[in-house]
Structure formats: structure tokens, C-alpha cells
Design an enzyme around this catalytic site. Structure first.
Site, PDB file in Angstrom:
ATOM      1  N   GLY A  11       0.788  -1.232   0.000  1.00  0.00           N
ATOM      2  CA  GLY A  11       0.000   0.000   0.000  1.00  0.00           C
ATOM      3  C   GLY A  11       0.816   1.277   0.000  1.00  0.00           C
ATOM      4  O   GLY A  11       0.332   2.318   0.435  1.00  0.00           O
ATOM      5  N   SER A  12       2.053   1.221  -0.536  1.00  0.00           N
ATOM      6  CA  SER A  12       2.843   2.460  -0.525  1.00  0.00           C
ATOM      7  C   SER A  12       2.289   3.479  -1.519  1.00  0.00           C
ATOM      8  O   SER A  12       2.391   4.691  -1.284  1.00  0.00           O
ATOM      9  CB  SER A  12       4.326   2.174  -0.786  1.00  0.00           C
ATOM     10  OG  SER A  12       4.555   1.813  -2.117  1.00  0.00           O
ATOM     11  N   ASN A  13       1.699   3.028  -2.614  1.00  0.00           N
ATOM     12  CA  ASN A  13       1.072   3.989  -3.536  1.00  0.00           C
ATOM     13  C   ASN A  13      -0.155   4.628  -2.899  1.00  0.00           C
ATOM     14  O   ASN A  13      -0.388   5.830  -3.056  1.00  0.00           O
ATOM     15  CB  ASN A  13       0.726   3.323  -4.871  1.00  0.00           C
ATOM     16  CG  ASN A  13       1.931   3.238  -5.783  1.00  0.00           C
ATOM     17  OD1 ASN A  13       2.399   4.245  -6.296  1.00  0.00           O
ATOM     18  ND2 ASN A  13       2.453   2.021  -5.959  1.00  0.00           N
ATOM     19  N   ARG A  90      -5.862  -8.480  -8.468  1.00  0.00           N
ATOM     20  CA  ARG A  90      -6.982  -9.224  -9.037  1.00  0.00           C
ATOM     21  C   ARG A  90      -7.312  -8.622 -10.395  1.00  0.00           C
ATOM     22  O   ARG A  90      -7.340  -7.391 -10.534  1.00  0.00           O
ATOM     23  CB  ARG A  90      -8.240  -9.095  -8.164  1.00  0.00           C
ATOM     24  CG  ARG A  90      -8.052  -9.463  -6.734  1.00  0.00           C
ATOM     25  CD  ARG A  90      -8.217 -10.926  -6.472  1.00  0.00           C
ATOM     26  NE  ARG A  90      -9.510 -11.464  -6.852  1.00  0.00           N
ATOM     27  CZ  ARG A  90      -9.739 -12.778  -6.969  1.00  0.00           C
ATOM     28  NH1 ARG A  90      -8.767 -13.640  -6.783  1.00  0.00           N
ATOM     29  NH2 ARG A  90     -10.929 -13.221  -7.282  1.00  0.00           N
ATOM     30  N   HIS A 108       1.596   0.805 -13.082  1.00  0.00           N
ATOM     31  CA  HIS A 108       2.377  -0.368 -13.460  1.00  0.00           C
ATOM     32  C   HIS A 108       3.861   0.011 -13.486  1.00  0.00           C
ATOM     33  O   HIS A 108       4.213   1.078 -14.012  1.00  0.00           O
ATOM     34  CB  HIS A 108       1.931  -0.880 -14.835  1.00  0.00           C
ATOM     35  CG  HIS A 108       2.646  -2.126 -15.235  1.00  0.00           C
ATOM     36  ND1 HIS A 108       2.347  -3.360 -14.690  1.00  0.00           N
ATOM     37  CD2 HIS A 108       3.674  -2.327 -16.084  1.00  0.00           C
ATOM     38  CE1 HIS A 108       3.160  -4.261 -15.199  1.00  0.00           C
ATOM     39  NE2 HIS A 108       3.969  -3.668 -16.050  1.00  0.00           N
TER      40      HIS A 108
END
Ligand code: GRF
Length: 199
Positions: A11-13, A90, A108
Site C-alpha cells: 500500500g505504498s502507492n 486481481r 504499473h
């Protein structure tokens, strides 16, 4: 901008997007954070921040469609303008994507269309490219393929491994995701074919 975040891991973004909002750089409200993995550090962080955090463990649903329905229900209540995939591991069905046309973003860790799929940084090192980077793009039915919003380059060094390159790309990812969202929030744009054109 009402923003939902879907994540599966670190969850760093997500943290970078939240930081941009907290600093006043991005005028947005995080209206939902959803994780398909109960142990994802990102969802624990969302809880600590007091954000609306929901775990929907895909292993507890009878089918992919049933899991997606549950995610869609949370989103329907949260009413996001945009949904940011931030390490969400997912694949989304065409039905899910059709519910939020050109409103779902992904990040990405390569300069798409090079190196889609898993381990993009190791793919770049193995291929021998001298420059890689990251891409924020709208999500369509194909993997890592929708219209590109922002890209940032990162030099590939001769002694890089997938991990060392990833450590430099992730820094650019955090800036790129915030930048893409600021652009969408502040600039009129249109999508022509594959091109996202800001006015
Ligand atoms: C990032 O490298 C992102 O590009 C990819 O998954 C990773 C997620 O990292 N889609 P984090 O969970 O945001 O730290």
C-alpha cells in the site's frame, strides 16, 4: 474528487496518494479503501488513518463474480469519481470495468507497452533495456493496457537486479500517481482512441 482505492499488499502507492491529499497537493477525499487480502499492510494503514476500510477476502466468496459484486456494492455506497488500483492483484472483469468507464486507474512499474504483467522490473533487467519507469493508465479489459495518463522514466543500471530497479521505480510511482490524479482533478481532458489529451 471522490477517490476509492483497491489494494492487496504493502500500500505504498495508497500512502503516497493519501500524503498528497494531506499536504494539500491533491484536492480529493478517499471515500473507500478495499483490500482482497486480510493481512495487507495497506488496509491496516487505512484503518490507522481513520479511512473507511473494507476487507473483502476473495477466498471467502464462491466465485470471482460474487467477490466482484461485493466490491461493487461497497463502491456503489461510496460513490467514487475515480477508483485507483494500487497494487490490487486481481483482474477486473469487463462487467466491473463497464460499471466505471474511464474512471479506473492503475499503476504499473514499467513504461508500457513494454513489460506488462508480473515482475515488470525483473523483466526490464532481463531484457537489457537502459530505461524503464512507471505508467499510470486507465484500465480497460486488457491487462496493463488502457490509455496512458502519466509516465516517468527511470534509468536501468548495469548492476541492477529486479529489486534494486524496483526500489528506484517505486519512488517515481508515488510521484506519478499523485501527478496523474492532480491532472485529472484540475485539467479538462478528453480520450481519443488510446490518447489521453489534456487541454
Ligand atoms: C507497485 O509496484 C505497482 O506498480 C504494482 O504493484 C506495486 C504495489 O506496491 N502494480 P504498493 O502496494 O503500492 O506499495
Amino acid at each position: 474528487m471522490r477517490l476509492a482505492i483497491l489494494l492487496s499488499g504493502r500500500g505504498s502507492n495508497f500512502a503516497a496518494i493519501h500524503g498528497a491529499i494531506a499536504r494539500g497537493v491533491l484536492d480529493a477525499e478517499i471515500v473507500a479503501v478495499i483490500s482482497n487480502r486480510p493481512q495487507a499492510p495497506g488496509i491496516a494503514h487505512a484503518r490507522e488513518l481513520g479511512l473507511p476500510a473494507t476487507i473483502l477476502d476473495h477466498k471467502k466468496f464462491a466465485s470471482r463474480a460474487a467477490h466482484e459484486d461485493a466490491v461493487l456494492r461497497v463502491l456503489a455506497d461510496a460513490k467514487p469519481d475515480y477508483i485507483a488500483l494500487a497494487g490490487y492483484m486481481r483482474l477486473l472483469s469487463a462487467r466491473f470495468i463497464a460499471a466505471y468507464p474511464n474512471q479506473i486507474l492503475n499503476i504499473h512499474p514499467s513504461l508500457l507497452p513494454a513489460f506488462p504483467g508480473l515482475d515488470a522490473q525483473a523483466q526490464a533487467v532481463a531484457y537489457g533495456v537502459k530505461v524503464s519507469g512507471c505508467t499510470v493508465h486507465f484500465v480497460d479489459e486488457n491487462l496493463d493496457a488502457g490509455p496512458i495518463i502519466v509516465q516517468r522514466p527511470v534509468e536501468v543500471r548495469d548492476d541492477d537486479t529486479g529489486d534494486t530497479l524496483a526500489a528506484r521505480i517505486i519512488v517515481e510511482e508515488h510521484a506519478a500517481y499523485a501527478d496523474a490524479l492532480v491532472r485529472l482533478a484540475t485539467k479538462p481532458y478528453r480520450i481519443e482512441g488510446r490518447r489521453v489529451i489534456f487541454q
